[in-house]
Enzyme design. Structure first.
Site, PDB file in Angstrom:
ATOM      1  N   SER A 180      38.682  51.781  54.144  1.00  0.00           N
ATOM      2  CA  SER A 180      38.815  53.167  54.839  1.00  0.00           C
ATOM      3  C   SER A 180      38.136  54.332  54.202  1.00  0.00           C
ATOM      4  CB  SER A 180      40.460  53.429  54.659  1.00  0.00           C
ATOM      5  OG  SER A 180      40.954  53.603  53.356  1.00  0.00           O
ATOM      6  N   HIS A 208      41.709  49.869  60.381  1.00  0.00           N
ATOM      7  CA  HIS A 208      40.505  50.539  61.155  1.00  0.00           C
ATOM      8  C   HIS A 208      39.501  49.820  61.603  1.00  0.00           C
ATOM      9  CE1 HIS A 208      41.252  54.196  58.439  1.00  0.00           C
ATOM     10  NE2 HIS A 208      41.808  53.447  57.942  1.00  0.00           N
ATOM     11  N   LYS A 239      45.644  54.335  65.083  1.00  0.00           N
ATOM     12  CA  LYS A 239      44.492  54.784  64.719  1.00  0.00           C
ATOM     13  C   LYS A 239      43.300  54.491  66.065  1.00  0.00           C
ATOM     14  CE  LYS A 239      44.237  54.101  59.817  1.00  0.00           C
ATOM     15  NZ  LYS A 239      45.769  54.077  59.840  1.00  0.00           N
TER      16      LYS A 239
END
Length: 389
Positions: A180, A208, A239
């Site tokens: 990340s 992610h 996300k």
């Protein structure tokens, strides 16, 4: 009280004091923060789905039909239909037999590691894994061995040495899929080879990568062509999918064990029904032609932004993920640069220890599919001017 005040003052003196900013309105390419209009370069809303009309409409319908809350934990109040539908969809999305929802990525990682592993087990964890993985390893009470970031030869040597001490316990390799803070990818092919050779399991935190990487947006393992070789797939809904919550996708025994042992699942009120309804709509988009177009736009925006920074003389990696770290070094100049850029309408967050190792404080820029090229050009120019000028 005085000890807390003293600690806060010390953090302030070292440029390490954190505070919260007020965001007005929804997460979009341009937002209003603390009364100022800025370009948002620090959101994980990679595909822009947090504000997508179909996602918002699904959440609204879910609330109107099923209410605002779930009433309790699923073992007490039961699973609502939206929970079950989303878990079935996520299992199909990740290519596993089952999936289980958690209330956040942090809750998922600590719950999975604590719920599935214990003192007889051994966990091999990448040095730069997310804090939730680190905490989950601690809560599991498993023997945890940290290997240098992405270093397969060091991990192999570590596993070979441990082989002589191996008892009845299970072995697990756990890694971020996309790291990340740096945006680089785990060497999954090498990890798959090692897990096979040493009879271990492989868990990938793909917070992610889910929705972003792979031809169908199924994440890092799909992007690297080894999705079927990952035993435990963790992903988030907050996300690229634009909502909230997280999940673990895996085999039946793992899911049933988590239902019985994962404390962050057992003792938490389940997600409100509007949340899984929104996630289902987001998955529809991710797996559609529109989702493919959004991923293409995101890739183009990342490439364009990185190219402008490189042309300006900044050393930045060109990774597949939409995370662009611009390493400065010390906390004070990093946060000063972030503050000056904010004054010029660019909201790019400074990241300091302990989130990143000492000496690697950085501006962490994140791209979205709906960023405008002209905005990215201006942002890159101001960043270069700030750091090179």
């Amino acid at each position: 009280m005085e000890k807390w005040r003293s600690n806060l003052q010390e953090l302030s003196d070292r440029g390490m004091l954190r505070s919260l900013r007020l965001v007005e309105g929804s997460q979009g390419p341009r937002i209003r923060v603390d009364g100022q209009d800025v370009l948002l370069l620090c959101s994980n809303n990679y595909l822009g789905l947090a504000g997508h009309p179909a996602v918002i409409a699904a959440a609204r319908r879910g609330m109107e039909r099923l209410g605002a809350g779930s009433g309790g934990s699923r073992l007490i109040s039961g699973s609502m239909e939206s929970h079950r539908r989303l878990e079935e969809r996520l299992a199909a999305f990740k290519g596993t037999s089952r999936a289980l929802l958690f209330n956040s990525g942090y809750a998922a990682n600590i719950g999975v590691l604590q719920g599935l592993f214990g003192p007889d087990d051994t966990i091999f964890s990448d040095q730069l894994n997310h804090a939730s993985i680190i905490d989950g390893c601690r809560l599991s009470r498993a023997r945890t061995l940290v290997y240098p970031h992405g270093n397969l030869s060091s991990l192999e040597e570590l596993m070979r040495r441990e082989q002589a001490l191996r008892s009845k316990g299970r072995w697990l390799i756990v890694t971020d899929g996309v790291f990340s803070m740096d945006g680089d990818l785990a060497p999954l092919h090498g990890l798959v080879e090692l897990k096979r050779r040493f009879d271990a399991l492989l868990m990938v935190d793909d917070a992610h990568g889910t929705g972003v990487l792979g031809s169908a947006g199924r994440g890092t393992a799909e992007f690297l062509g080894c999705a079927g070789d990952v035993d435990l797939h963790m992903g988030t809904l907050g996300k690229a999918l634009g909502g909230f919550g997280a999940f673990l996708a895996g085999p039946d025994p793992a899911i049933d064990t988590l239902i019985n042992h994962a404390r962050s699942f057992i003792f938490s009120t389940s997600l409100p029904p509007a949340v899984p309804e929104a996630a289902l709509a987001a998955l529809d988009i991710v797996e559609s032609d529109e989702g493919a177009a959004l991923r293409k736009s995101l890739k183009q925006n990342r490439q364009h932004f990185v190219a402008r920074l490189l042309e300006g003389g900044l050393a930045v990696p060109d990774n597949p993920a939409p995370i662009v770290p611009i390493v400065i070094g010390d906390p004070e100049p990093t946060m000063a640069a972030s503050a000056r850029l904010f004054q010029q309408g660019i909201f790019v967050q400074g990241i300091r220890p302990p989130t990143v190792p000492g000496g690697s404080s950085r501006l962490r820029a994140t791209l979205m599919a709906n960023h405008a090229i002209e905005d990215l050009d201006r942002a890159a120019g101001l960043i270069v001017q700030e750091l090179r000028g």
